[in-house]
Design a protein around this motif. Structure first.
Motif: not given
Length: 418
Positions: A72-73, A75-76, A95-97, A100, A135, A138, A146, A148
């Motif tokens: 997931s990192t 896309e962050q 930007s949002y994960t 979020q 992102a 995810q 978290i 995916t």
């Protein structure tokens, strides 16, 4: 003023220059008066690199929870960089994960499905005149884990988010400028389709066409999301995916797809007994293993053989599951075979046109290639063959169904035009 969701894949944001190109494209849409939500994948080969790194640290399959944390990192990084690039052009952006942005998923690591979207934060940011960057790939479970969505899950994120915020259009940007009759990297004279139906696109996606993720097409169909596939490197008109597509004259077969991620598993010497297949495939389903083509031989001396295909990644897990039920089922042996590929033809017109199957068999046999397994439905037909001559088979089928064009397909950036 329309609301647009724009999704950019890893190749579209693969380096700083490509990231700048995407930022300008998004900023230009904003200046045209559109409200924009952008869904982004990890840059280039980031996900593959992270997987390779994990394999250097763990013998066997790494823990799935930690793999979701790791993957997931990627896309962050992308969303933060794109937000920075857009703000550098003078536009407001945030930007949002995935979590979020309100992406809630089932409690499955590695290939979770979205269960609900709570887009309040996204809607508020749009109301504040921001370009919102989310992102892809995810989400988060109800208890905060978290997850995916599986490879290609950014497409699913984009379409699901478009449905949740009632977007007017969802644009999927990639390195080709639409949906082609087959992979334009294999057949240079592949035909770009102006339109394709949800059902045809879903079959092609499920059968290996990488331009759209199958779950994204499902979401689009079920929620009637207006969907278009176009290139991030050009401003060419893309391909519209819709409920009913206009069929081009004479195109009984609309597309040819292939899937190299195929293995065949065979159960040899299965005693004839009611409910045996239910036990076998029930156990595989419980282990989250997808089974595709299934073939069973005739019964001889009270015994039968059953073969089926799974993804290459699931072979060892499937064999372990099968060994665990051997005492109950009583089969003699379980074997597996790789080095295979599934080649498929798709077209809504196939159901009413005789001779489509014969053409496929003739084209493959003319190359001296054996067909191992066959599967059919109303709008598709698949053959499992040895993968050593895949390109020859696709080119032969493409010509046999009259799909070749005079113009060469566009693939990649301007410097990569062929």
């Amino acid at each position: 003023m329309s609301l647009i969701v724009m999704k950019f894949g890893g190749s579209s944001v693969g380096d700083a220059e490509r990231m700048k190109r995407v930022a300008k494209r998004v900023a230009d849409r904003k200046k045209e008066g559109h409200r924009c939500v952008v869904v982004v994948s990890a840059m280039g080969d980031t996900t593959d690199d992270l997987i390779d790194l994990s394999k250097q640290l763990y013998d066997g399959a790494p823990p799935v929870r930690e793999m979701d944390m790791l993957l997931s990192t990627g896309e962050q990084v992308s969303i933060a960089l794109l937000s920075i690039a857009i703000q550098g052009l003078g536009e407001k952006a945030v930007s949002y994960t995935g979590w979020q942005a309100g992406m809630l998923t089932e409690e499955v690591h590695g290939k979770a499905r979205i269960t609900e979207i709570k887009p309040d934060r996204v809607v508020q940011a749009l109301d504040d005149d921001n370009i919102v960057i989310v992102a892809g790939f995810q989400g988060m479970t109800a208890d905060g884990q978290i997850t995916t969505l599986g490879r290609g899950g950014s497409d699913t994120t984009a379409v699901a988010l478009a449905a949740a915020i009632n977007a007017d259009l969802c644009e999927i940007y990639t390195d080709v400028d639409g949906v082609y009759s087959t992979d334009p990297r294999v057949v240079k004279v592949a035909r770009k389709l102006a339109e394709i139906s949800y059902d045809e696109m879903l079959e092609l996606a499920n059968l290996g066409a990488a331009v759209l993720h199958p779950r994204a097409v499902e979401y689009a169909k079920h929620n009637n999301v207006a969907l278009v596939v176009r290139s991030s490197f050009t401003h060419n008109e893309g391909t519209y995916v819709k409920e009913e597509a206009v069929m081009e004259q004479g195109m009984v077969v609309r597309g040819i797809a292939y899937d190299k991620n195929v293995a065949r598993i065979s159960l040899l010497g299965v005693p004839e007994k009611t409910g045996q297949l239910a036990v076998v495939f029930g156990a595989l389903a419980k282990a989250q293993i997808d089974v595709d083509i299934i073939v069973q031989s005739g019964v001889v001396n009270g015994m039968a053989d059953t073969s089926f295909t799974v993804s290459l990644n699931d072979v060892e897990k499937a064999k372990q599951v099968l060994e665990s039920i051997r005492p109950e089922v009583g089969f003699r042996e379980v074997t597996s075979e790789g080095n295979l590929v599934k080649v498929s033809i798709v077209g809504a017109g196939m159901v009413s046109n005789p001779g489509v199957a014969a053409t496929m068999f003739e084209a493959i046999s003319a190359l001296g290639i054996s067909i191992n397994m066959v599967s059919t439905s109303e709008i598709k037909m698949s053959c499992v063959i040895d993968n050593s001559r895949l390109n020859e088979v696709i080119q032969a089928l493409h010509s046999a169904y009259g799909l070749d064009t005079q113009e060469q397909a566009f693939v990649g950036g301007p410097s990569e035009r062929r």
